[in-house]
Design a protein around this motif. Structure first.
Motif, PDB file in Angstrom:
ATOM      1  N   GLU A 106       0.835  -1.198   0.000  1.00 55.70           N
ATOM      2  CA  GLU A 106       0.000   0.000   0.000  1.00 55.70           C
ATOM      3  C   GLU A 106       0.869   1.247   0.000  1.00 55.70           C
ATOM      4  O   GLU A 106       0.583   2.213  -0.706  1.00 55.70           O
ATOM      5  N   THR A 107       1.952   1.234   0.776  1.00 58.91           N
ATOM      6  CA  THR A 107       2.860   2.374   0.834  1.00 58.91           C
ATOM      7  C   THR A 107       3.500   2.600  -0.527  1.00 58.91           C
ATOM      8  O   THR A 107       3.638   3.742  -0.972  1.00 58.91           O
ATOM      9  N   GLU A 108       3.868   1.514  -1.190  1.00 60.42           N
ATOM     10  CA  GLU A 108       4.475   1.630  -2.520  1.00 60.42           C
ATOM     11  C   GLU A 108       3.483   2.246  -3.507  1.00 60.42           C
ATOM     12  O   GLU A 108       3.846   3.115  -4.301  1.00 60.42           O
ATOM     13  N   GLU A 109       2.236   1.805  -3.443  1.00 57.18           N
ATOM     14  CA  GLU A 109       1.217   2.361  -4.327  1.00 57.18           C
ATOM     15  C   GLU A 109       1.010   3.843  -4.037  1.00 57.18           C
ATOM     16  O   GLU A 109       0.895   4.652  -4.958  1.00 57.18           O
ATOM     17  N   GLU A 110       0.975   4.201  -2.753  1.00 55.57           N
ATOM     18  CA  GLU A 110       0.801   5.600  -2.381  1.00 55.57           C
ATOM     19  C   GLU A 110       1.981   6.427  -2.869  1.00 55.57           C
ATOM     20  O   GLU A 110       1.800   7.543  -3.380  1.00 55.57           O
ATOM     21  N   SER A 111       3.199   5.896  -2.737  1.00 52.77           N
ATOM     22  CA  SER A 111       4.390   6.609  -3.203  1.00 52.77           C
ATOM     23  C   SER A 111       4.328   6.826  -4.710  1.00 52.77           C
ATOM     24  O   SER A 111       4.663   7.901  -5.208  1.00 52.77           O
ATOM     25  N   GLU A 112       3.901   5.797  -5.426  1.00 53.38           N
ATOM     26  CA  GLU A 112       3.794   5.906  -6.876  1.00 53.38           C
ATOM     27  C   GLU A 112       2.767   6.966  -7.271  1.00 53.38           C
ATOM     28  O   GLU A 112       2.985   7.735  -8.201  1.00 53.38           O
ATOM     29  N   GLU A 113       1.666   7.023  -6.523  1.00 48.93           N
ATOM     30  CA  GLU A 113       0.646   8.030  -6.802  1.00 48.93           C
ATOM     31  C   GLU A 113       1.207   9.428  -6.585  1.00 48.93           C
ATOM     32  O   GLU A 113       0.962  10.330  -7.393  1.00 48.93           O
ATOM     33  N   VAL A 114       1.963   9.625  -5.504  1.00 51.12           N
ATOM     34  CA  VAL A 114       2.542  10.941  -5.217  1.00 51.12           C
ATOM     35  C   VAL A 114       3.523  11.328  -6.319  1.00 51.12           C
ATOM     36  O   VAL A 114       3.514  12.466  -6.802  1.00 51.12           O
ATOM     37  N   VAL A 115       4.365  10.387  -6.726  1.00 49.78           N
ATOM     38  CA  VAL A 115       5.332  10.663  -7.797  1.00 49.78           C
ATOM     39  C   VAL A 115       4.600  11.035  -9.084  1.00 49.78           C
ATOM     40  O   VAL A 115       4.970  12.002  -9.768  1.00 49.78           O
ATOM     41  N   ASN A 116       3.553  10.290  -9.418  1.00 51.12           N
ATOM     42  CA  ASN A 116       2.781  10.598 -10.629  1.00 51.12           C
ATOM     43  C   ASN A 116       2.126  11.968 -10.545  1.00 51.12           C
ATOM     44  O   ASN A 116       2.068  12.697 -11.534  1.00 51.12           O
ATOM     45  N   GLN A 117       1.633  12.350  -9.363  1.00 54.90           N
ATOM     46  CA  GLN A 117       1.036  13.677  -9.200  1.00 54.90           C
ATOM     47  C   GLN A 117       2.072  14.769  -9.420  1.00 54.90           C
ATOM     48  O   GLN A 117       1.805  15.762 -10.100  1.00 54.90           O
ATOM     49  N   VAL A 118       3.262  14.570  -8.862  1.00 60.48           N
ATOM     50  CA  VAL A 118       4.330  15.566  -9.037  1.00 60.48           C
ATOM     51  C   VAL A 118       4.706  15.669 -10.509  1.00 60.48           C
ATOM     52  O   VAL A 118       4.858  16.771 -11.053  1.00 60.48           O
ATOM     53  N   LEU A 119       4.864  14.516 -11.172  1.00 64.32           N
ATOM     54  CA  LEU A 119       5.220  14.529 -12.596  1.00 64.32           C
ATOM     55  C   LEU A 119       4.117  15.192 -13.422  1.00 64.32           C
ATOM     56  O   LEU A 119       4.411  15.934 -14.368  1.00 64.32           O
ATOM     57  N   ASP A 120       2.864  14.926 -13.062  1.00 66.25           N
ATOM     58  CA  ASP A 120       1.755  15.566 -13.774  1.00 66.25           C
ATOM     59  C   ASP A 120       1.787  17.072 -13.593  1.00 66.25           C
ATOM     60  O   ASP A 120       1.549  17.826 -14.535  1.00 66.25           O
ATOM     61  N   GLU A 121       2.088  17.523 -12.382  1.00 65.51           N
ATOM     62  CA  GLU A 121       2.175  18.962 -12.133  1.00 65.51           C
ATOM     63  C   GLU A 121       3.298  19.589 -12.936  1.00 65.51           C
ATOM     64  O   GLU A 121       3.202  20.728 -13.367  1.00 65.51           O
ATOM     65  N   LEU A 122       4.376  18.836 -13.136  1.00 68.04           N
ATOM     66  CA  LEU A 122       5.498  19.341 -13.926  1.00 68.04           C
ATOM     67  C   LEU A 122       5.259  19.183 -15.425  1.00 68.04           C
ATOM     68  O   LEU A 122       6.037  19.668 -16.231  1.00 68.04           O
ATOM     69  N   GLY A 123       4.201  18.468 -15.778  1.00 68.07           N
ATOM     70  CA  GLY A 123       3.881  18.275 -17.189  1.00 68.07           C
ATOM     71  C   GLY A 123       4.680  17.157 -17.829  1.00 68.07           C
ATOM     72  O   GLY A 123       4.891  17.158 -19.038  1.00 68.07           O
ATOM     73  N   ILE A 124       5.143  16.236 -17.041  1.00 70.19           N
ATOM     74  CA  ILE A 124       5.929  15.123 -17.564  1.00 70.19           C
ATOM     75  C   ILE A 124       5.056  13.880 -17.571  1.00 70.19           C
ATOM     76  O   ILE A 124       4.514  13.485 -16.549  1.00 70.19           O
ATOM     77  N   ASN A 125       4.947  13.254 -18.726  1.00 75.22           N
ATOM     78  CA  ASN A 125       4.211  12.005 -18.821  1.00 75.22           C
ATOM     79  C   ASN A 125       5.233  10.884 -18.863  1.00 75.22           C
ATOM     80  O   ASN A 125       5.860  10.628 -19.885  1.00 75.22           O
ATOM     81  N   LEU A 126       5.427  10.238 -17.732  1.00 72.54           N
ATOM     82  CA  LEU A 126       6.465   9.224 -17.597  1.00 72.54           C
ATOM     83  C   LEU A 126       6.252   8.050 -18.539  1.00 72.54           C
ATOM     84  O   LEU A 126       7.191   7.532 -19.121  1.00 72.54           O
ATOM     85  N   THR A 127       5.015   7.656 -18.752  1.00 77.08           N
ATOM     86  CA  THR A 127       4.727   6.507 -19.601  1.00 77.08           C
ATOM     87  C   THR A 127       5.180   6.760 -21.033  1.00 77.08           C
ATOM     88  O   THR A 127       5.851   5.936 -21.643  1.00 77.08           O
ATOM     89  N   SER A 128       4.836   7.917 -21.575  1.00 82.19           N
ATOM     90  CA  SER A 128       5.232   8.194 -22.955  1.00 82.19           C
ATOM     91  C   SER A 128       6.729   8.426 -23.051  1.00 82.19           C
ATOM     92  O   SER A 128       7.360   8.069 -24.037  1.00 82.19           O
ATOM     93  N   ALA A 129       7.328   9.011 -22.009  1.00 81.41           N
ATOM     94  CA  ALA A 129       8.769   9.228 -22.023  1.00 81.41           C
ATOM     95  C   ALA A 129       9.517   7.902 -22.021  1.00 81.41           C
ATOM     96  O   ALA A 129      10.506   7.739 -22.725  1.00 81.41           O
ATOM     97  N   LEU A 130       9.018   6.956 -21.245  1.00 77.74           N
ATOM     98  CA  LEU A 130       9.667   5.643 -21.211  1.00 77.74           C
ATOM     99  C   LEU A 130       9.435   4.873 -22.507  1.00 77.74           C
ATOM    100  O   LEU A 130      10.288   4.117 -22.945  1.00 77.74           O
ATOM    101  N   ALA A 131       8.286   5.071 -23.124  1.00 76.26           N
ATOM    102  CA  ALA A 131       7.999   4.369 -24.371  1.00 76.26           C
ATOM    103  C   ALA A 131       8.913   4.870 -25.487  1.00 76.26           C
ATOM    104  O   ALA A 131       9.308   4.104 -26.365  1.00 76.26           O
ATOM    105  N   ASP A 132       9.252   6.161 -25.444  1.00 79.98           N
ATOM    106  CA  ASP A 132      10.124   6.730 -26.468  1.00 79.98           C
ATOM    107  C   ASP A 132      11.600   6.431 -26.210  1.00 79.98           C
ATOM    108  O   ASP A 132      12.425   6.595 -27.093  1.00 79.98           O
ATOM    109  N   ALA A 133      11.944   5.999 -25.027  1.00 78.08           N
ATOM    110  CA  ALA A 133      13.337   5.742 -24.677  1.00 78.08           C
ATOM    111  C   ALA A 133      13.836   4.492 -25.403  1.00 78.08           C
ATOM    112  O   ALA A 133      13.088   3.541 -25.598  1.00 78.08           O
TER     113      ALA A 133
END
Length: 139
Positions: free
Chosen positions: A58-85
């Motif tokens: 549960e803590t890991e899921e919560e951490s992932e959610e927080v990281v995704n929120q921060v990335l969203d606020e910064l305008g970074i889409n991690l999924t598409s960035a990783l797909a292009d890598a």
């Protein structure tokens, strides 16, 4: 009839009391209590372990959610960035080599020379680019 039944019950109780050895029965009951206590402790430890694992998930899921929120606020889409890598180091090296080759060709064409191995007739920029290209290729 009642008197006879009471007499038989009394005889049965006497036989039972003779057969039941109280010290042995106490020893068996003590061992049972000991084993029961051990089982309870093991169950508690297993329950705590499972609870800890579930809390970690549960803590890991919560951490992932927080990281995704921060990335969203910064305008970074991690999924598409990783797909292009690129998939691996070799793909990265190949991409870098192609870019360096294009730069080197552009510099050579701009300088009017087509001989990539001349080395002596180019400018300092050409020499630097050529050296970087050789370093990338591991030469």
């Amino acid at each position: 009839q009642l008197k006879k039944t009471k007499k038989e019950i009394t005889k049965a109780m006497v036989k039972l009391n003779k057969k039941v050895q109280l010290p042995e029965l106490q020893k068996i009951m003590m061992e049972f209590a000991k084993q029961s206590e051990q089982l309870d402790m093991k169950q508690e430890m297993m329950g705590d372990t499972i609870e800890d694992v579930m809390d970690d998930a549960e803590t890991e899921e919560e951490s992932e959610e927080v990281v995704n929120q921060v990335l969203d606020e910064l305008g970074i889409n991690l999924t598409s960035a990783l797909a292009d890598a690129p998939a691996n180091k070799n793909a990265l090296t190949a991409q870098a080599n192609k870019k360096e080759e294009r730069k080197l060709e552009a510099v050579q064409v701009g300088a009017g020379g087509n001989d990539a191995g001349s080395g002596g007739g180019g400018s300092k920029e050409d020499d630097d680019l050529e050296q970087r290209f050789k370093n990338l290729n591991g030469m």
